[in-house]
Design a protein around this motif. Structure first.
Motif, mmCIF file in Angstrom:
data_model
loop_
_atom_site.group_PDB
_atom_site.id
_atom_site.type_symbol
_atom_site.label_atom_id
_atom_site.label_comp_id
_atom_site.label_asym_id
_atom_site.label_seq_id
_atom_site.Cartn_x
_atom_site.Cartn_y
_atom_site.Cartn_z
ATOM 1 N N TRP A 19 0.802 -1.228 0.000
ATOM 2 C CA TRP A 19 0.000 0.000 0.000
ATOM 3 C C TRP A 19 0.838 1.283 0.000
ATOM 4 O O TRP A 19 0.492 2.214 -0.724
ATOM 5 C CB TRP A 19 -1.007 -0.018 1.150
ATOM 6 N N PRO A 20 1.931 1.368 0.757
ATOM 7 C CA PRO A 20 2.715 2.613 0.723
ATOM 8 C C PRO A 20 3.291 2.909 -0.664
ATOM 9 O O PRO A 20 3.244 4.046 -1.135
ATOM 10 C CB PRO A 20 3.832 2.376 1.752
ATOM 11 N N LYS A 21 3.803 1.889 -1.334
ATOM 12 C CA LYS A 21 4.368 2.110 -2.675
ATOM 13 C C LYS A 21 3.266 2.400 -3.689
ATOM 14 O O LYS A 21 3.452 3.211 -4.597
ATOM 15 C CB LYS A 21 5.205 0.913 -3.111
ATOM 16 N N ALA A 22 2.123 1.721 -3.536
ATOM 17 C CA ALA A 22 0.997 1.972 -4.443
ATOM 18 C C ALA A 22 0.518 3.410 -4.292
ATOM 19 O O ALA A 22 0.318 4.119 -5.287
ATOM 20 C CB ALA A 22 -0.137 0.996 -4.157
ATOM 21 N N GLU A 23 0.366 3.849 -3.049
ATOM 22 C CA GLU A 23 -0.073 5.218 -2.793
ATOM 23 C C GLU A 23 0.916 6.223 -3.394
ATOM 24 O O GLU A 23 0.512 7.186 -4.053
ATOM 25 C CB GLU A 23 -0.211 5.451 -1.291
ATOM 26 N N GLU A 24 2.188 5.986 -3.182
ATOM 27 C CA GLU A 24 3.225 6.880 -3.713
ATOM 28 C C GLU A 24 3.161 6.956 -5.240
ATOM 29 O O GLU A 24 3.256 8.032 -5.824
ATOM 30 C CB GLU A 24 4.592 6.373 -3.263
ATOM 31 N N ALA A 25 2.993 5.802 -5.894
ATOM 32 C CA ALA A 25 2.938 5.775 -7.356
ATOM 33 C C ALA A 25 1.711 6.523 -7.883
ATOM 34 O O ALA A 25 1.811 7.305 -8.836
ATOM 35 C CB ALA A 25 2.941 4.326 -7.852
ATOM 36 N N TYR A 26 0.556 6.288 -7.272
ATOM 37 C CA TYR A 26 -0.656 6.974 -7.718
ATOM 38 C C TYR A 26 -0.544 8.483 -7.492
ATOM 39 O O TYR A 26 -0.951 9.274 -8.349
ATOM 40 C CB TYR A 26 -1.894 6.428 -7.015
ATOM 41 N N LYS A 27 0.013 8.870 -6.372
ATOM 42 C CA LYS A 27 0.175 10.306 -6.105
ATOM 43 C C LYS A 27 1.129 10.947 -7.096
ATOM 44 O O LYS A 27 0.923 12.091 -7.526
ATOM 45 C CB LYS A 27 0.657 10.536 -4.675
ATOM 46 N N LYS A 28 2.172 10.232 -7.492
ATOM 47 C CA LYS A 28 3.117 10.755 -8.484
ATOM 48 C C LYS A 28 2.408 10.915 -9.832
ATOM 49 O O LYS A 28 2.598 11.912 -10.529
ATOM 50 C CB LYS A 28 4.327 9.823 -8.607
ATOM 51 N N ALA A 29 1.573 9.944 -10.182
ATOM 52 C CA ALA A 29 0.811 10.034 -11.430
ATOM 53 C C ALA A 29 -0.097 11.256 -11.414
ATOM 54 O O ALA A 29 -0.170 11.999 -12.408
ATOM 55 C CB ALA A 29 -0.011 8.764 -11.640
ATOM 56 N N ILE A 30 -0.751 11.495 -10.283
ATOM 57 C CA ILE A 30 -1.655 12.638 -10.150
ATOM 58 C C ILE A 30 -0.874 13.945 -10.200
ATOM 59 O O ILE A 30 -1.322 14.921 -10.802
ATOM 60 C CB ILE A 30 -2.486 12.517 -8.862
ATOM 61 N N GLU A 31 0.301 13.953 -9.594
ATOM 62 C CA GLU A 31 1.154 15.144 -9.641
ATOM 63 C C GLU A 31 1.528 15.484 -11.086
ATOM 64 O O GLU A 31 1.529 16.639 -11.482
ATOM 65 C CB GLU A 31 2.421 14.878 -8.826
ATOM 66 N N MET A 32 1.799 14.452 -11.874
ATOM 67 C CA MET A 32 2.194 14.651 -13.263
ATOM 68 C C MET A 32 1.005 14.998 -14.166
ATOM 69 O O MET A 32 1.149 15.743 -15.120
ATOM 70 C CB MET A 32 2.900 13.401 -13.791
ATOM 71 N N ASN A 33 -0.154 14.407 -13.862
ATOM 72 C CA ASN A 33 -1.362 14.651 -14.656
ATOM 73 C C ASN A 33 -2.564 14.662 -13.713
ATOM 74 O O ASN A 33 -3.152 13.618 -13.444
ATOM 75 C CB ASN A 33 -1.539 13.578 -15.731
ATOM 76 N N PRO A 34 -2.934 15.831 -13.204
ATOM 77 C CA PRO A 34 -4.022 15.931 -12.223
ATOM 78 C C PRO A 34 -5.399 15.558 -12.758
ATOM 79 O O PRO A 34 -6.364 15.556 -12.006
ATOM 80 C CB PRO A 34 -4.002 17.403 -11.799
ATOM 81 N N GLU A 35 -5.502 15.225 -14.026
ATOM 82 C CA GLU A 35 -6.791 14.851 -14.603
ATOM 83 C C GLU A 35 -6.863 13.366 -14.943
ATOM 84 O O GLU A 35 -7.756 12.934 -15.659
ATOM 85 C CB GLU A 35 -7.062 15.700 -15.845
ATOM 86 N N LEU A 36 -5.948 12.584 -14.418
ATOM 87 C CA LEU A 36 -5.885 11.159 -14.734
ATOM 88 C C LEU A 36 -6.839 10.376 -13.827
ATOM 89 O O LEU A 36 -6.530 10.067 -12.680
ATOM 90 C CB LEU A 36 -4.442 10.658 -14.590
ATOM 91 N N VAL A 37 -7.994 10.063 -14.361
ATOM 92 C CA VAL A 37 -9.063 9.415 -13.602
ATOM 93 C C VAL A 37 -8.600 8.094 -12.999
ATOM 94 O O VAL A 37 -8.885 7.797 -11.829
ATOM 95 C CB VAL A 37 -10.312 9.197 -14.499
ATOM 96 N N ASP A 38 -7.886 7.298 -13.773
ATOM 97 C CA ASP A 38 -7.456 5.983 -13.300
ATOM 98 C C ASP A 38 -6.582 6.080 -12.053
ATOM 99 O O ASP A 38 -6.646 5.214 -11.174
ATOM 100 C CB ASP A 38 -6.707 5.225 -14.396
ATOM 101 N N ALA A 39 -5.764 7.111 -11.963
ATOM 102 C CA ALA A 39 -4.904 7.288 -10.791
ATOM 103 C C ALA A 39 -5.737 7.578 -9.546
ATOM 104 O O ALA A 39 -5.455 7.041 -8.463
ATOM 105 C CB ALA A 39 -3.891 8.400 -11.038
ATOM 106 N N TYR A 40 -6.768 8.390 -9.682
ATOM 107 C CA TYR A 40 -7.645 8.673 -8.536
ATOM 108 C C TYR A 40 -8.418 7.426 -8.123
ATOM 109 O O TYR A 40 -8.594 7.155 -6.933
ATOM 110 C CB TYR A 40 -8.615 9.814 -8.852
ATOM 111 N N ASN A 41 -8.880 6.650 -9.099
ATOM 112 C CA ASN A 41 -9.583 5.404 -8.775
ATOM 113 C C ASN A 41 -8.657 4.437 -8.051
ATOM 114 O O ASN A 41 -9.047 3.803 -7.072
ATOM 115 C CB ASN A 41 -10.140 4.752 -10.041
ATOM 116 N N GLY A 42 -7.427 4.334 -8.540
ATOM 117 C CA GLY A 42 -6.460 3.456 -7.888
ATOM 118 C C GLY A 42 -6.159 3.900 -6.476
ATOM 119 O O GLY A 42 -6.076 3.079 -5.548
#
Length: 80
Positions: A19-42
């Motif tokens: 979970w910590p690495k998953a959270e970090e990866a999704y947050k990085k994706a959101i930082e790079m593209n704040p409109e990425l729906v899949d990252a928020y769902n993840g």
């Protein structure tokens, strides 16, 4: 520099229940593209797995908001 790549990494870490690495990866994706729906769902799924209901609800609400506004879902089209 690939938000979708970080989203995919988050999914892999989620399958491993890291979970910590998953959270970090999704947050990085959101930082790079704040409109990425899949990252928020993840991210919502990660928080649900950890019983962090408030954070899960926030991430899910953002995903729903973006999906309704035609947000970037990794190039996927509805119905595919």
């Amino acid at each position: 520099k690939c938000a979708e790549c970080y989203t995919n990494m988050g999914a892999i870490y989620s399958r491993q229940q890291d979970w910590p690495k998953a959270e970090e990866a999704y947050k990085k994706a959101i930082e790079m593209n704040p409109e990425l729906v899949d990252a928020y769902n993840g991210l919502a799924n990660v928080y649900n797995a950890q019983r962090k209901g408030d954070l899960a609800a926030q991430a899910s609400a953002k995903a729903t908001e973006l999906a309704g506004a035609g947000g970037g879902a990794g190039g996927e089209q509805p119905g595919n």
